[in-house]
Scaffold this active site. Structure first.
Site, PDB file in Angstrom:
ATOM      1  CD  GLU A 137      -2.511  -1.150   2.779  1.00 19.24           C
ATOM      2  OE1 GLU A 137      -2.379  -0.171   3.548  1.00 19.24           O
ATOM      3  OE2 GLU A 137      -3.200  -2.140   3.045  1.00 19.24           O
ATOM      4  CE  LYS A 139       4.641   5.449   7.018  1.00 16.69           C
ATOM      5  NZ  LYS A 139       4.434   6.864   7.320  1.00 16.69           N
ATOM      6  CG  ASP A 141       3.638  12.742   4.801  1.00 18.37           C
ATOM      7  OD1 ASP A 141       3.515  12.417   5.999  1.00 18.37           O
ATOM      8  OD2 ASP A 141       4.520  13.513   4.390  1.00 18.37           O
ATOM      9  CE1 TYR A 251      -3.901   2.942   8.754  1.00 13.51           C
ATOM     10  CE2 TYR A 251      -3.735   4.701   7.135  1.00 13.51           C
ATOM     11  CZ  TYR A 251      -3.591   4.246   8.423  1.00 13.51           C
ATOM     12  OH  TYR A 251      -3.141   5.089   9.389  1.00 13.51           O
ATOM     13  CE  LYS A 338       8.895   7.627   6.378  1.00  9.77           C
ATOM     14  NZ  LYS A 338       9.088   7.804   7.799  1.00  9.77           N
ATOM     15  CB  CYS A 430      10.413  50.041  -0.377  1.00 10.35           C
ATOM     16  SG  CYS A 430       9.479  49.073  -1.575  1.00 10.35           S
ATOM     17  CB  CYS A 433       8.210  52.759  -3.779  1.00  6.22           C
ATOM     18  SG  CYS A 433       8.045  52.484  -2.014  1.00  6.22           S
ATOM     19  CB  CYS A 454       4.980  50.978  -2.716  1.00 11.78           C
ATOM     20  SG  CYS A 454       6.004  49.553  -3.142  1.00 11.78           S
TER      21      CYS A 454
END
Ligand code: IVH
Length: 690
Positions: A137, A139, A141, A251, A338, A430, A433, A454
């Site tokens: 099956e 796995k 997450d 499952y 894994k 920034c 601007c 800006c």
């Protein structure tokens, strides 16, 4: 060489010390992973620490306490949800990271069942005996859930918790479409009590959508679908869970499981008949076949609609499973193989500072393109300056890149960082601007003070305003917006309705038809409902859900603009921070001015009529009385409100329906006297499912 007695003592003391340290560290990681949904190390690192602890405990040779992380699953539950003891404990799976470990797993099973193996102990192809049938099956997450069905009806859904006791998340789980409220038995016998186990997860598509919404709301994105699923399931308001679009695969089983199947493959077929989603699986009879399926799934991983982090091999036959049994944390008849974490290295070409809609300045690494997890990655956000420093990223750095949860590309850290390396300084103005930057106390983000002057903020704000969830102005694409801003033809959102689109006729790609379509789309957007309008304004922390709550509560724009923080906090889902942000937005003269210009240009944000909704309970005055089994009264009331119904406390001639639970008393009597419609809990649940 023989060690002297003091030496040995020292060794044992330091061994104990290392074991204590590892136990403490692992407990903290468990807490961060299971309770906070915010792990700080990778699963691979966690597994390495756990294995180290197992080795040291074996080396010490003393009895291992039952609370050692090698003996427990998960972390203690948090206090917010009711504890629920599972009928049978939920086990975890041992991990294998290499072919050799899988071979050892198969060999061990062959040894344990002895007689059935036909005398071959290699764990290889001769194990193809019927008795040694494995099921493979993917796995998933996500996070494990135990569903308790009583007389075929979903009674309790609980998280895994520490394996023995989990948290009651029944109301939230009821919003997951893959989970039947009632088993589809089709006349077949079902156990009085059946525990179904499986994984709640978030698909890659739902995850992308959720993070886009988080982004639009100025909220932090989730790191990966697993964390998003965990966070979504543990919401105090089931409506939020419902919006997150969670999924579920069954499952396994606990109590009652042995009554419905004799092996895992039959079990999955039964669960599917009952109405559960189950994964596609394969059968194999040898180690070589297991590994073939592993490699096939590893190839398919990137194109699957949900994240998998490995493959699970289970001995198919339940009688054999029972004979082999379990050790502390996990069964000996199953193992998780894994996938290695997909990490690659590349070089940072430069770090740019991006300006978002709300002015937040974010460092972004532009990198030499590299393939990871099936896609080519060339940019990754570094989130903020603190992250940039923690990961030691600079122009020209060699970095490890990973696709976190296989979705968002992430820079793990730089490698070969020399002592004298200069990390980039955060800008003090920034980059778009030139306005000064500031930091809100308690936040890591730095922000541009330029507001709509800006161009970067303006561009992002316009994109948000015209987006599908906002005013939905079709044809107003990113490129067009960028050019309109660049040439200063549009300087705020009200300009969108005052602009003479015909003047674009000499722009490349802007034919008469396109201009007419754009004008029509702008005109149509004047009629968007209030909630979409409020969302489109781009007020910090006001996403679609909050905008809808504001529209429902106030019914018109003017009272929203006038509302003070106290009256906003009274609205469910709105806390002090959101309320503060709304008040400060509407108190700014510039924003009020833009809104008045929008209204003058014919934008008419009207509240949606909740009472015209299609739901049979919409607009009905409903009284709940007596006690309910499958749902608690508070969440029933919340669900009713969400459907547009009006739950009230006492029965009068204006009441439309009384829902009577068990032991209903005087309210039910009164309803009967007044000739008011009476329904039971079953009917209520059916209405919720409508
Ligand atoms: S079986 C005794 N099957 O992985 C068997 N678990 O690392 C227990 N998981 O707690 C679980 N996909 O949350 C099983 N196909 C699958 C799975 C699966 C994901 C999760 C589950 C479990 C964890 C163990």
């Amino acid at each position: 060489m023989a060690t002297t007695a003091p030496d040995r003592d020292n060794t044992i003391t330091s061994l104990r010390q290392r074991i204590d340290d590892l136990r403490a560290a692992l407990k903290e990681h468990n807490y961060r992973y299971y309770t906070l949904d915010a792990p700080v190390i990778t699963d691979a690192e966690y597994d390495r620490l756990l294995r180290q602890l197992e080795t040291l405990e074996a080396e010490l040779g003393e009895p291992v306490p039952s609370d050692s992380p090698t003996q427990t699953v998960g972390a203690p539950r948090s206090a917010t949800f009711q504890p629920r003891t599972h009928g049978e404990p939920l086990l975890s799976l041992a991990n294998a990271f290499s072919d050799e470990e899988v071979e050892a797993f198969v060999r061990r099973i062959v040894d344990l069942i002895g007689g059935h193996s036909g005398g071959d102990h290699s764990g290889n192809d001769h194990a193809a005996d019927q008795a040694l049938r494995f099921i493979i099956e993917p796995k998933i997450d996500g996070l494990a859930i135990n569903l308790r069905y009583e007389q075929g009806k979903l009674a309790i859904a609980a998280t895994r918790g520490d394996g023995r006791v989990g948290e009651d998340v029944t109301e939230n789980v009821r919003t997951i479409a893959d989970i039947p409220w009632r088993l589809h038995a089709d006349g077949a016998e079902i156990p009085d009590v059946l525990e179904v186990r499986g994984e709640v997860y978030m698909s890659k598509a739902a995850f992308a959508q959720l993070n886009a919404r988080q982004d639009a709301e100025g909220a932090a994105p989730f790191a990966n679908p697993r964390n998003a699923a965990a966070g979504s399931l543990r919401q105090l308001d089931a409506r939020i869970t419902a919006r997150r679009g969670l999924n579920f695969f069954a499952y396994g089983v606990g109590i009652g499981g042995r009554e419905i199947a004799a092996c895992q493959s039959d079990l999955l077929a039964r669960l599917s008949d009952f109405g559960f989603a189950v994964q596609q699986t394969e059968l194999a009879g040898s180690c070589a076949e297991l590994l073939q399926h592993y490699r096939r799934l590893q190839q398919q991983r990137a194109s699957m609609p949900y994240d998998i982090d490995g493959v699970v091999y289970k001995l198919d036959d339940f009688a054999l499973q029972d004979r082999i049994g379990a050790v502390a944390r996990s069964p000996r008849w199953a193992i998780a193989h894994k996938f290695p974490a997909e990490e690659v290295t590349t070089t940072v070409e430069r770090i740019i500072w991006q300006v978002g809609r709300t002015g937040v300045i974010t460092p972004v690494a532009e990198m030499q393109p590299v393939a990871v997890g099936g896609v080519t990655v060339s940019r990754a956000t570094l989130h903020n300056c603190d992250e940039l420093r923690r990961k030691q990223v600079y122009d020209g750095a060699r970095v490890i890149v990973r696709r976190a949860g296989d979705v968002i590309p992430e820079v793990v850290r730089a490698i070969d960082v020399a002592d004298h390396t200069r990390l980039p300084d955060a800008p003090d103005h920034c980059p778009a601007c030139g306005a000064s930057l500031f930091r809100i106390e308690g936040e890591v983000a730095i922000r541009c003070s330029g507001g709509l002057a800006c161009p970067a903020q303006l561009t992002e704000r316009l994109r948000h305003f015209v987006s599908r969830a906002g005013m939905d102005i079709e044809g107003m694409g990113d490129k067009l917006i960028a050019r309109l801003v660049d040439e200063q033809r549009i300087t705020d959102i009200a300009d969108l309705y005052e602009f003479d689109y015909a003047s674009l006729h000499d722009w490349p790609g802007m034919g008469a038809k396109k201009i007419a379509n754009l004008q029509a789309a702008v005109a149509r957007s004047r009629q968007r409902p209030l909630d979409r309008f409020l969302y489109a304004l781009g007020i910090r922390h006001v996403g679609s859900a909050t905008a809808a709550a504001l529209a429902d509560h106030f019914g018109a724009l003017e009272p929203v603009m006038q509302a003070d923080a106290d009256s906003l906090i009274d609205i469910p889902d709105i806390g002090p921070e959101v309320a503060g942000s709304i008040v400060s937005f509407f108190s700014e003269a510039h924003n009020r001015d833009v809104i008045h210009r929008l209204l003058a240009a014919g934008v008419q944000p009207a509240a949606r009529q909740t009472t015209t909704g299609a739901h049979p309970l919409s607009g009905k005055k409903i009284v709940l009385t007596g006690s309910f089994t499958a749902i608690n009264r508070r969440s029933a009331q919340e669900k009713l409100r969400a459907l547009g119904a009006k739950p009230t406390g006492s029965v009068s001639k204006n009441t439309d329906i009384v829902i009577a639970g068990e032991k209903a008393g005087s309210k039910l009597t009164k309803a009967r006297e007044l000739g008011i419609e009476v329904a039971d809990e079953q009917q209520l649940l059916a209405w919720f499912n409508h």
